[in-house]
Design an enzyme around this catalytic site. Structure first.
Site, PDB file in Angstrom:
ATOM      1  N   GLU A 260      90.093  82.791  31.375  1.00 48.60           N
ATOM      2  CA  GLU A 260      88.823  82.862  30.653  1.00 48.60           C
ATOM      3  C   GLU A 260      87.643  82.923  31.616  1.00 48.60           C
ATOM      4  O   GLU A 260      86.869  83.852  31.612  1.00 48.60           O
ATOM      5  CB  GLU A 260      88.694  81.670  29.702  1.00 48.60           C
ATOM      6  CG  GLU A 260      89.461  81.929  28.426  1.00 48.60           C
ATOM      7  CD  GLU A 260      89.604  80.725  27.553  1.00 48.60           C
ATOM      8  OE1 GLU A 260      89.042  79.667  27.884  1.00 48.60           O
ATOM      9  OE2 GLU A 260      90.303  80.836  26.533  1.00 48.60           O
TER      10      GLU A 260
ATOM     11  N   GLU B 134      69.021  43.414  25.128  1.00 45.84           N
ATOM     12  CA  GLU B 134      67.909  43.187  24.221  1.00 45.84           C
ATOM     13  C   GLU B 134      66.606  42.895  24.941  1.00 45.84           C
ATOM     14  O   GLU B 134      65.543  43.005  24.361  1.00 45.84           O
ATOM     15  CB  GLU B 134      68.250  42.026  23.257  1.00 45.84           C
ATOM     16  CG  GLU B 134      69.368  42.411  22.314  1.00 45.84           C
ATOM     17  CD  GLU B 134      69.757  41.329  21.345  1.00 45.84           C
ATOM     18  OE1 GLU B 134      69.432  40.160  21.616  1.00 45.84           O
ATOM     19  OE2 GLU B 134      70.389  41.649  20.338  1.00 45.84           O
TER      20      GLU B 134
END
Lengths: 97, 516
Positions: free
Chosen positions: B69, B311
């Site tokens: 390919e 956090e």
């Protein structure tokens, strides 16, 4: 079409004695006799003997006919037995008679 | 019959791809053909390339790459970006390309043909360099290059037969149309292959997730199921064999301190060194403080701590620690602490896991803190989250890293979160922090609800937080349903009533209980 230049062809086959190889050679002969009997050079390459050349010219299918000169370069895969008119178009030849 | 007597199950060729040997139990069967099928962009070519690259650089096996390919120069350039330099391998003839990609020149067909050209090239290349490995990427594209499907089909069988005769371990790639459905587009590829591996790239909840699955491995055992994998530069493919991990971690009886003496008491004199501790609580409930204390304890003892914060920013984290009198910056400079702050959404869960594993490998900490693990819930579907937690905990245990995860409960009091529902069985110890409303006052309660392999205090203690840290006091009595978040008073006992009548009104004095 024959304007003095020599057409260069390579015919890649797998095994000289294989039926498809012999068909391809014979069919090429038939085409060349019809269209360009004088000004061509054909090299027949048996990839079983020269596999490096198959790599160099990226030959996946056999038989494969390669037109190297004049441009454009093209490949025809198969034993040249079918679709004769299309092949003729691709070769760029008018019927000589 | 004796021709069958000496047959043994096939040996395997290791690939060197991270996690691959685990799910295939040793690699690809030697001298056989394996199909790697996947939709476009699923990583087939990369896997094939890594197979050959590692095959030589790690195991000294030479390889041939037949590309159908992409052009060979493009492939070399693409993997260079992954950090693999193929040019020296090509120069030493340890790797060879066969370029069978479609050519820009017109190709016509006239009459019958076969693919002896390709076969001859493959044979020649294998013999010329002494290759043991071969890649055909992708075999199905022959159908696009040639119009005679019957011939192509027949020739694919002939090619794979020849590969077997030559004894090379081959990896074919095959295009798939959809993620779940027909194995390969042309339906031939899987028949010529002894092993079928499927790569998927599924988009779910806006996150891409790559997985690998060994669909079949003729005559040999393998792990079933889909395993997530990631692709990263230098490393290539990393398969995370989550559920394939065995529960074989050694269990230690060595205990370490949580940094809070009273909490250690409640847990039955400290935490096990290879255990996973989950601290669950509402926002502002003291989780980060406990985590900070846990880190400080380790650093004071000269142990290394990896702190993952999802956090808070780094500056916030250092400032908070500072407010408890803990100098995180100093420990970081001393190489005892490593703080990594990241948005959970910055990447997929697999990438997070991989990053954490790399950090643990690199930093070799004795303790790990994740504040909070519940922040990760947002990143992907619940099932992926669970896999992430299993992967993380089993890795932490394997490396004997004492881990503390915090989990934020959605409600102020009581209730549980997805995190707890999914990971409570995986963790070894669970500590609950809860707000308790008593007589119109908000108070805090702490309880050890699980301590695997040890006795622990079953009572719910009151605790307070001040500028010196977290102080655990006496157990609540006469209050029910604290954990459920709806505490209600029970009748005080007679002795307590009498005490109330006759005695000191200092109810918080040592030894007495907190009552309504």
């Amino acid at each position: 079409m024959s304007n003095g230049q020599t057409y260069l062809f390579k015919l890649y086959i797998a095994g000289e004695t294989a039926a498809s190889s012999m068909h391809a050679v014979a069919n090429f002969q038939r085409i060349s006799d019809t269209y360009f009997p004088d000004n061509y050079h054909l090299e027949v390459i048996d990839i079983c003997k020269e596999p490096e050349r198959a790599i160099a010219d990226r030959i996946i299918a056999t038989p494969t006919l390669v037109k190297d000169f004049p441009p454009p370069r093209f490949k025809i895969v198969g034993d040249l037995s079918q679709r004769f008119e299309q092949v003729r178009e691709l070769f760029g030849f008018a019927r000589k008679d | 019959m004796h021709q069958y007597q000496n047959l043994t199950s096939p040996e395997k060729v290791p690939t060197g791809i991270e996690g691959f040997e685990h799910i295939t139990i040793g690699g690809l069967p030697t001298g056989r053909t394996c199909l790697v099928a996947g939709s476009s962009g699923s990583g087939k070519t990369l896997l094939a390339m890594e197979f050959l690259h590692r095959g030589y650089t790690q195991f000294g096996r030479k390889g041939v790459f037949v590309t159908m390919e992409e052009r060979a120069p493009d492939l070399v350039r693409n993997v260079k970006r992954m950090g693999w330099d193929l040019e020296p391998l090509l120069a030493k003839r340890c790797l060879m390309f066969i370029d069978a990609a479609p050519e820009p020149v017109p190709i016509e067909e006239s009459g019958p043909y076969d693919l002896s050209g390709l076969l001859v090239q493959i044979k020649y290349a294998i013999q010329a360099i002494g290759a043991e490995l071969l890649v055909l990427d992708s075999i199905g594209s022959l159908f696009d290059q040639f119009s005679d499907n019957a011939t192509v089909r027949r020739e694919i069988f002939r090619i794979t037969d020849t590969l077997k005769e030559l004894g090379v371990t081959a990896l074919l790639t095959g295009e798939r149309q959809e993620e779940y459905g027909q194995i390969s587009r042309h339906g031939v590829e899987e028949f010529v292959s002894d092993t079928v591996i499927i790569l998927r790239n599924v988009l779910k909840e806006e996150k891409c997730r790559r997985t690998i699955q060994v669909l079949k491995m003729r005559g040999d055992a393998h792990f079933k199921g889909e395993y997530p994998f990631t692709i990263s530069p230098k490393v290539g493919i990393s398969i995370l064999p989550l559920s394939a991990r065995e529960l074989k971690q050694s269990s230690t009886s060595v205990r370490v301190s949580s940094g809070n003496a009273k909490l250690d008491d409640m847990a039955g004199s400290g935490l096990f060194r290879d255990s996973i501790l989950l601290i669950s609580g509402p926002t502002g409930g003291g989780k980060t403080l406990l985590a900070t204390t846990f880190a400080a304890e380790a650093c004071r003892k000269g142990e290394k701590v990896l702190l993952l914060a999802y956090e808070e920013s780094r500056a916030q984290l250092l400032r908070n620690a500072q407010s408890w009198g803990l100098d995180f910056q100093k420990w970081e400079e001393e190489g005892l602490l490593r703080v990594i702050c990241q948005y959970p959404e910055a990447m997929g869960l697999e990438d997070h896991l991989l990053l954490i594993q790399r950090e643990i490998e690199d930093f070799r900490p004795q303790r790990l803190i994740m504040d909070s693990i519940s922040a990760m819930e947002r990143v992907g579907p619940v099932r992926y989250f669970r896999e992430f937690v299993i992967g993380l905990t089993s890795y932490a245990k394997q490396e004997e890293v004492c881990s503390l995860f915090t989990s934020t409960t959605p409600k102020l009091s009581g209730g549980d979160s997805i995190t707890e529902a999914h990971i409570s069985t995986i963790t070894d110890a669970i500590i609950l922090l809860r707000y308790v409303e008593v007589n119109g006052m908000l108070r805090r309660g702490i309880a050890v609800i699980k301590m695997r392999g040890s006795q622990h205090d079953k009572r719910i203690h009151e605790f307070t937080i001040d500028d010196r840290g977290l102080h655990i006091g006496v157990p609540f009595t006469n209050v029910q349903n604290i954990i459920l978040g709806v505490p209600s008073a029970t009748m005080p006992t007679e002795s307590e009533q009498l005490g109330g009548i006759f005695g000191d009104d200092d109810s918080t004095g040592s030894g007495s209980s907190v009552a309504l």
